[in-house]
Design a protein around this motif. Structure first.
Motif, PDB file in Angstrom:
ATOM      1  N   ALA A 194      58.024  -8.811 -25.672  1.00  0.00           N
ATOM      2  CA  ALA A 194      56.670  -8.557 -25.189  1.00  0.00           C
ATOM      3  C   ALA A 194      56.612  -8.759 -23.680  1.00  0.00           C
ATOM      4  O   ALA A 194      57.018  -9.800 -23.167  1.00  0.00           O
ATOM      5  CB  ALA A 194      55.676  -9.486 -25.882  1.00  0.00           C
ATOM      6  N   GLY A 195      56.133  -7.751 -22.966  1.00  0.00           N
ATOM      7  CA  GLY A 195      56.027  -7.828 -21.513  1.00  0.00           C
ATOM      8  C   GLY A 195      54.875  -8.731 -21.086  1.00  0.00           C
ATOM      9  O   GLY A 195      53.843  -8.811 -21.766  1.00  0.00           O
ATOM     10  N   ALA A 196      55.053  -9.389 -19.952  1.00  0.00           N
ATOM     11  CA  ALA A 196      54.031 -10.314 -19.457  1.00  0.00           C
ATOM     12  C   ALA A 196      52.724  -9.590 -19.143  1.00  0.00           C
ATOM     13  O   ALA A 196      51.635 -10.081 -19.462  1.00  0.00           O
ATOM     14  CB  ALA A 196      54.542 -11.043 -18.222  1.00  0.00           C
ATOM     15  N   THR A 226      51.028  -8.517 -22.404  1.00  0.00           N
ATOM     16  CA  THR A 226      50.502  -9.708 -23.072  1.00  0.00           C
ATOM     17  C   THR A 226      49.221 -10.181 -22.390  1.00  0.00           C
ATOM     18  O   THR A 226      48.251 -10.552 -23.061  1.00  0.00           O
ATOM     19  CB  THR A 226      51.563 -10.823 -23.103  1.00  0.00           C
ATOM     20  N   ALA A 227      49.181 -10.134 -21.059  1.00  0.00           N
ATOM     21  CA  ALA A 227      47.973 -10.533 -20.322  1.00  0.00           C
ATOM     22  C   ALA A 227      46.811  -9.584 -20.638  1.00  0.00           C
ATOM     23  O   ALA A 227      45.673 -10.027 -20.818  1.00  0.00           O
ATOM     24  CB  ALA A 227      48.249 -10.564 -18.828  1.00  0.00           C
ATOM     25  N   ILE A 228      47.101  -8.278 -20.725  1.00  0.00           N
ATOM     26  CA  ILE A 228      46.058  -7.306 -21.090  1.00  0.00           C
ATOM     27  C   ILE A 228      45.560  -7.597 -22.500  1.00  0.00           C
ATOM     28  O   ILE A 228      44.351  -7.614 -22.754  1.00  0.00           O
ATOM     29  CB  ILE A 228      46.591  -5.866 -20.965  1.00  0.00           C
ATOM     30  N   PHE A 229      46.487  -7.821 -23.426  1.00  0.00           N
ATOM     31  CA  PHE A 229      46.123  -8.152 -24.807  1.00  0.00           C
ATOM     32  C   PHE A 229      45.189  -9.356 -24.839  1.00  0.00           C
ATOM     33  O   PHE A 229      44.132  -9.327 -25.465  1.00  0.00           O
ATOM     34  CB  PHE A 229      47.388  -8.426 -25.630  1.00  0.00           C
ATOM     35  N   GLU A 230      45.574 -10.420 -24.158  1.00  0.00           N
ATOM     36  CA  GLU A 230      44.785 -11.658 -24.167  1.00  0.00           C
ATOM     37  C   GLU A 230      43.404 -11.448 -23.551  1.00  0.00           C
ATOM     38  O   GLU A 230      42.420 -12.004 -24.032  1.00  0.00           O
ATOM     39  CB  GLU A 230      45.540 -12.770 -23.454  1.00  0.00           C
ATOM     40  N   SER A 231      43.316 -10.607 -22.508  1.00  0.00           N
ATOM     41  CA  SER A 231      42.019 -10.378 -21.860  1.00  0.00           C
ATOM     42  C   SER A 231      41.086  -9.529 -22.721  1.00  0.00           C
ATOM     43  O   SER A 231      39.867  -9.619 -22.589  1.00  0.00           O
ATOM     44  CB  SER A 231      42.213  -9.715 -20.494  1.00  0.00           C
ATOM     45  N   LEU A 232      41.650  -8.704 -23.610  1.00  0.00           N
ATOM     46  CA  LEU A 232      40.843  -7.826 -24.458  1.00  0.00           C
ATOM     47  C   LEU A 232      40.639  -8.355 -25.874  1.00  0.00           C
ATOM     48  O   LEU A 232      39.866  -7.777 -26.644  1.00  0.00           O
ATOM     49  CB  LEU A 232      41.489  -6.431 -24.532  1.00  0.00           C
ATOM     50  N   LEU A 233      41.319  -9.425 -26.219  1.00  0.00           N
ATOM     51  CA  LEU A 233      41.229  -9.980 -27.570  1.00  0.00           C
ATOM     52  C   LEU A 233      39.797 -10.428 -27.869  1.00  0.00           C
ATOM     53  O   LEU A 233      39.224 -11.229 -27.126  1.00  0.00           O
ATOM     54  CB  LEU A 233      42.186 -11.170 -27.708  1.00  0.00           C
ATOM     55  N   GLN A 241      55.788 -10.247 -31.394  1.00  0.00           N
ATOM     56  CA  GLN A 241      54.845  -9.661 -30.444  1.00  0.00           C
ATOM     57  C   GLN A 241      53.435 -10.152 -30.761  1.00  0.00           C
ATOM     58  O   GLN A 241      53.080 -10.304 -31.937  1.00  0.00           O
ATOM     59  CB  GLN A 241      54.849  -8.127 -30.558  1.00  0.00           C
ATOM     60  N   PRO A 242      52.580 -10.380 -29.745  1.00  0.00           N
ATOM     61  CA  PRO A 242      51.191 -10.760 -30.018  1.00  0.00           C
ATOM     62  C   PRO A 242      50.471  -9.642 -30.777  1.00  0.00           C
ATOM     63  O   PRO A 242      50.649  -8.462 -30.475  1.00  0.00           O
ATOM     64  CB  PRO A 242      50.582 -10.930 -28.622  1.00  0.00           C
ATOM     65  N   PHE A 252      53.567  -4.104 -27.938  1.00  0.00           N
ATOM     66  CA  PHE A 252      54.912  -3.670 -28.294  1.00  0.00           C
ATOM     67  C   PHE A 252      55.653  -3.451 -26.987  1.00  0.00           C
ATOM     68  O   PHE A 252      55.388  -2.470 -26.275  1.00  0.00           O
ATOM     69  CB  PHE A 252      54.892  -2.391 -29.133  1.00  0.00           C
ATOM     70  N   GLY A 253      56.498  -4.394 -26.631  1.00  0.00           N
ATOM     71  CA  GLY A 253      57.230  -4.308 -25.368  1.00  0.00           C
ATOM     72  C   GLY A 253      56.284  -4.393 -24.185  1.00  0.00           C
ATOM     73  O   GLY A 253      55.558  -5.373 -24.026  1.00  0.00           O
ATOM     74  N   ASP A 254      56.253  -3.333 -23.386  1.00  0.00           N
ATOM     75  CA  ASP A 254      55.399  -3.297 -22.202  1.00  0.00           C
ATOM     76  C   ASP A 254      54.098  -2.526 -22.440  1.00  0.00           C
ATOM     77  O   ASP A 254      53.423  -2.141 -21.487  1.00  0.00           O
ATOM     78  CB  ASP A 254      56.152  -2.661 -21.028  1.00  0.00           C
ATOM     79  N   GLN A 255      53.758  -2.278 -23.702  1.00  0.00           N
ATOM     80  CA  GLN A 255      52.568  -1.492 -24.028  1.00  0.00           C
ATOM     81  C   GLN A 255      51.654  -2.259 -24.972  1.00  0.00           C
ATOM     82  O   GLN A 255      52.109  -3.122 -25.725  1.00  0.00           O
ATOM     83  CB  GLN A 255      52.965  -0.176 -24.682  1.00  0.00           C
TER      84      GLN A 255
END
Length: 71
Positions: A6-8, A11-18, A32-33, A46-49
């Motif tokens: 998982a790309g940093a 992951t940051a985008i995921f966490e901000s939109l969760l 992966q988160p 998934f990786g950098d996406q």
């Protein structure tokens, strides 16, 4: 196929939109988160996406947005 790490940035985008909703559970799926609602994964990394599960109608609309691609 080797599972990407998982790309940093993703992951940051995921966490901000969760969503901050008690019905949403965040946990890892294959390292992966991922976010789950009612036991079903709907959002993740998934990786950098990041990916989001959409209805067919929403998929059709999303495909017209620059940068959006099927998972």
């Amino acid at each position: 196929m080797k599972m990407p790490k998982a790309g940093a940035k993703a992951t940051a985008i995921f966490e901000s939109l969760l969503p901050t909703d008690r019905r949403v559970q965040a946990r890892k799926m294959f390292g992966q988160p991922a976010a789950f609602g009612n036991g079903h994964m709907f959002f993740g990394v998934f990786g950098d996406q990041v990916f989001l599960r959409l209805s067919e109608a929403d998929q059709t609309e999303a495909n017209g947005i620059a940068g959006v691609a099927p998972f």
